[in-house]
Design a protein around this motif. Structure first.
Motif, short mmCIF file in Angstrom:
data_model
loop_
_atom_site.label_atom_id
_atom_site.label_comp_id
_atom_site.label_asym_id
_atom_site.label_seq_id
_atom_site.Cartn_x
_atom_site.Cartn_y
_atom_site.Cartn_z
N ALA A 366 -52.20 57.25 24.86
CA ALA A 366 -51.24 57.31 25.97
C ALA A 366 -51.93 57.24 27.32
O ALA A 366 -51.34 56.77 28.30
CB ALA A 366 -50.40 58.57 25.87
N GLN A 367 -53.18 57.71 27.39
CA GLN A 367 -53.91 57.69 28.66
C GLN A 367 -54.90 56.54 28.75
O GLN A 367 -55.74 56.51 29.65
CB GLN A 367 -54.61 59.03 28.89
CG GLN A 367 -53.62 60.15 29.19
CD GLN A 367 -54.30 61.39 29.70
OE1 GLN A 367 -54.77 62.23 28.92
NE2 GLN A 367 -54.37 61.53 31.01
N LEU A 368 -54.76 55.58 27.83
CA LEU A 368 -55.60 54.40 27.85
C LEU A 368 -54.79 53.18 28.24
O LEU A 368 -53.57 53.16 28.13
CB LEU A 368 -56.21 54.16 26.46
CG LEU A 368 -56.99 55.29 25.80
CD1 LEU A 368 -57.48 54.84 24.43
CD2 LEU A 368 -58.15 55.74 26.66
N VAL A 369 -55.49 52.13 28.69
CA VAL A 369 -54.87 50.82 28.79
C VAL A 369 -54.90 50.24 27.39
O VAL A 369 -55.91 49.74 26.93
CB VAL A 369 -55.62 49.92 29.79
CG1 VAL A 369 -55.00 48.53 29.84
CG2 VAL A 369 -55.60 50.55 31.18
N GLU A 370 -53.79 50.35 26.69
CA GLU A 370 -53.76 50.05 25.25
C GLU A 370 -52.42 49.40 24.92
O GLU A 370 -51.50 50.03 24.40
CB GLU A 370 -53.97 51.34 24.46
CG GLU A 370 -54.06 51.15 22.96
CD GLU A 370 -55.03 50.07 22.56
OE1 GLU A 370 -54.58 48.92 22.39
OE2 GLU A 370 -56.23 50.38 22.42
N ILE A 371 -52.30 48.12 25.27
CA ILE A 371 -51.02 47.44 25.16
C ILE A 371 -50.65 47.15 23.71
O ILE A 371 -49.48 46.85 23.42
CB ILE A 371 -51.00 46.12 25.96
CG1 ILE A 371 -52.03 45.13 25.42
CG2 ILE A 371 -51.22 46.40 27.43
CD1 ILE A 371 -51.95 43.76 26.07
N HIS A 372 -51.60 47.26 22.78
CA HIS A 372 -51.31 46.92 21.40
C HIS A 372 -50.97 48.13 20.54
O HIS A 372 -50.39 47.97 19.47
CB HIS A 372 -52.48 46.16 20.78
CG HIS A 372 -52.75 44.85 21.44
ND1 HIS A 372 -51.78 43.90 21.65
CD2 HIS A 372 -53.89 44.33 21.98
CE1 HIS A 372 -52.30 42.85 22.27
NE2 HIS A 372 -53.57 43.10 22.48
N ARG A 373 -51.30 49.33 20.97
CA ARG A 373 -51.00 50.52 20.17
C ARG A 373 -49.77 51.26 20.66
O ARG A 373 -49.16 52.00 19.90
CB ARG A 373 -52.21 51.48 20.15
CG ARG A 373 -53.43 50.90 19.44
CD ARG A 373 -54.51 51.95 19.29
NE ARG A 373 -54.08 53.05 18.43
CZ ARG A 373 -54.72 54.21 18.35
NH1 ARG A 373 -55.80 54.43 19.08
NH2 ARG A 373 -54.28 55.15 17.54
N LYS A 374 -49.42 51.09 21.89
CA LYS A 374 -48.24 51.79 22.40
C LYS A 374 -46.97 51.10 21.90
O LYS A 374 -46.85 49.88 21.99
CB LYS A 374 -48.27 51.81 23.93
CG LYS A 374 -49.41 52.64 24.49
CD LYS A 374 -49.45 52.65 26.01
CE LYS A 374 -50.62 53.50 26.50
NZ LYS A 374 -50.74 53.52 27.97
N PRO A 375 -46.01 51.88 21.37
CA PRO A 375 -44.78 51.29 20.84
C PRO A 375 -43.76 50.99 21.94
O PRO A 375 -42.58 51.28 21.81
CB PRO A 375 -44.29 52.36 19.87
CG PRO A 375 -44.74 53.64 20.49
CD PRO A 375 -46.07 53.34 21.13
N GLU A 381 -49.93 52.02 33.27
CA GLU A 381 -51.31 51.57 33.08
C GLU A 381 -51.89 50.92 34.33
O GLU A 381 -53.10 50.71 34.41
CB GLU A 381 -51.37 50.59 31.91
CG GLU A 381 -51.14 51.24 30.56
CD GLU A 381 -51.27 50.28 29.39
OE1 GLU A 381 -51.38 50.76 28.25
OE2 GLU A 381 -51.26 49.05 29.62
N LEU A 382 -51.04 50.62 35.30
CA LEU A 382 -51.52 50.04 36.56
C LEU A 382 -52.15 51.09 37.48
O LEU A 382 -52.69 50.75 38.54
CB LEU A 382 -50.37 49.36 37.30
CG LEU A 382 -49.84 48.07 36.68
CD1 LEU A 382 -48.51 47.67 37.30
CD2 LEU A 382 -50.86 46.94 36.85
#
Length: 484
Positions: A366-375, A381-382
């Protein structure tokens, strides 16, 4: 003796997808404004949802999401039991593509795709698209995918590694758009494709961070316009017709709507726990939402739970509409990939993906730039977390570990959605805050253009008109474009 007529071919085109471009922003973009003044400029009716993947797929196929299947930037893959956003393979897009139609009219027609989405696997001649290197030890490094493969080293040698961390995340800025612009100029100069498609994302960033009326958003528009100048000059020198269009306009939005938390409080959304962190369990949830800006697909596992899901969301502040079967049909979202319900946000509101009720239980991604794991989509993220006084120290430490070849976590994204000031996805209420289309060819635009008409328009500009019977019906749909 007769003199043979000179050989003629298609008119070369450059199509710029200038993300977030609206008539209001053109006031700060003299080069693009001049393109419309010397050629033509019209309102562009978009589709619901007004998001990148759905709109681009409509531009390139001439069909709506219920036909091409791209109902959002991501959706719940029922057969996998997983939410996946920002997939990249063109096989997900159904229908006859622009380049297929062009090659039927002119065999040998060549196409370069520079960062339009669903580029991988597409039958284009040259392809450039963001694609990180995912190392076996978990590290992620910036890079891109190209076709043919040799183009990768050619572009990297000339312009450096694709600047992925400037393409999205807290560091997103003009650097990524400048790289794309430079790569496009290079391909025009060295390959001379009949059609070049270039995706230019810079306006997406500060308009979501600060809102479309903030001076920083206006400055971003002016910066991008200046960066586009050499590319526009190059295209003119090559005799190219230039089309600049946008998928959506970004409007002021500062009210986050926690749609999944409402479903969880109603007992419909389930999670599973690992190492003290909660993860959405879509396979066992009776209902959950995939949030995508101002649209959310609500997936309801069993028909008997449909009314319970409706009831859980009926009074949730920030929801303007909750589309069922008839509403989805009216908006051309009646596709198996869509949720059983589709929520549309009110003006000024947008949907979070958050499903946990206690930040201490949030998953580490949740605190990462992680566009593939977040549902779901996460515009936060900006930002770097403004509540963490050590956030930049942590970021610097992570960068140092990265440079040493060690694993690292760039855990800098806030869990507070309140900094967001702009969003998109719902149909625009007014033309001046919606997408626009510009064309360098005088007389080519004679009125409002529907998203479903873009494909036919580009074929006509290229001189590759097809008989109407060979095309899909590209007439605008009654609900397409601007909200009545």
């Amino acid at each position: 003796m007769t003199t043979p007529e000179p050989a003629t071919g298609p008119v070369p085109l450059l199509v710029l997808d200038v993300v977030g471009l609206t008539p209001r922003l053109l006031d700060h973009m003299p080069r693009l404004r001049a393109l419309g003044e010397t050629g033509g400029r019209e309102a562009l009716s978009t589709v619901l949802p007004a998001v990148t993947c759905a709109a681009q797929s409509t531009f390139l196929t001439g069909t709506t999401p219920d036909e091409h299947g791209i109902v959002a930037n991501g959706w719940y893959f029922r057969e996998l039991g997983d939410v996946l956003l920002w997939r990249q393979h063109n096989g997900l897009v159904a229908g006859d593509k622009l380049w297929d139609a062009a090659r039927r009219a002119h065999p040998g027609y060549t196409v370069a795709n520079i960062c339009w989405w669903y580029a991988m696997g597409a039958d284009t001649d040259w392809t450039v698209t963001p694609r990180p290197v995912y190392y076996a030890d978990g590290r992620k490094e910036p890079d891109c995918y190209t076709r043919p493969p040799a183009l990768h080293d050619e572009l990297t040698a000339k312009f450096g590694t694709f600047p992925l961390f400037h393409f999205w995340g807290p560091g997103a800025d003009l650097v990524s758009s400048q790289w794309i612009i430079d790569a496009t100029r290079h391909l025009l100069a060295t390959r001379a494709p009949d059609l070049a498609l270039a995706y230019v994302p810079h306006l997406d960033y500060d308009l979501q961070r600060f809102g479309p009326d903030d001076p920083r958003a206006h400055r971003a528009a002016a910066e991008l316009d200046e960066a586009l100048g050499p590319l526009l000059d190059h295209a003119r020198a090559q005799g190219r017709t230039v089309v600049a269009l946008s998928e959506y306009g970004i409007t002021r939005a500062d009210r986050p709507v926690d749609i999944n938390r409402a479903l969880r409080r109603a007992g419909l959304l389930e999670v599973h726990t690992q190492d003290g962190m909660e993860y959405l369990d879509p396979m066992t949830s009776r209902a959950f939402a995939v949030a995508d800006h101002q649209i959310a697909h609500v997936y309801v596992r069993r028909p008997e739970d449909l009314e319970a899901a409706r009831a859980a969301l009926a009074d949730l502040p920030g929801i303007a509409e909750l589309l069922g079967d008839e509403g989805k049909k009216a908006h051309h979202l009646d596709h198996p990939r869509s949720g059983e319900l589709v929520a549309v946000a009110e003006p000024g509101a947008w949907f979070t993906y958050y499903y946990w009720l206690d930040d201490a239980r949030a998953p580490d991604f949740a605190q990462l730039v992680e566009i593939h794991r977040k549902p779901g989509y996460d515009p936060v993220e900006l930002f770097m977390d403004p509540q963490d006084p050590y956030v930049r120290v942590k970021a610097a430490g992570a960068v140092a570990r990265k440079k040493l070849g060690m694993r690292y976590r760039m855990a800098v994204v806030p869990l507070d959605p309140s900094p967001i000031r702009g969003s998109h996805g719902r149909l625009p209420d007014h033309d001046d805050e919606g997408p626009v289309i510009l064309c360098s060819a005088p007389g080519a635009l004679t009125g409002r253009v529907a998203a479903t008409e873009v494909k036919a328009l580009l074929l006509r500009l290229a001189g590759l008109d097809q008989p109407f019977s060979d095309q899909e019906d590209s007439s605008p749909h009654p609900t397409e474009g601007v909200r009545p």
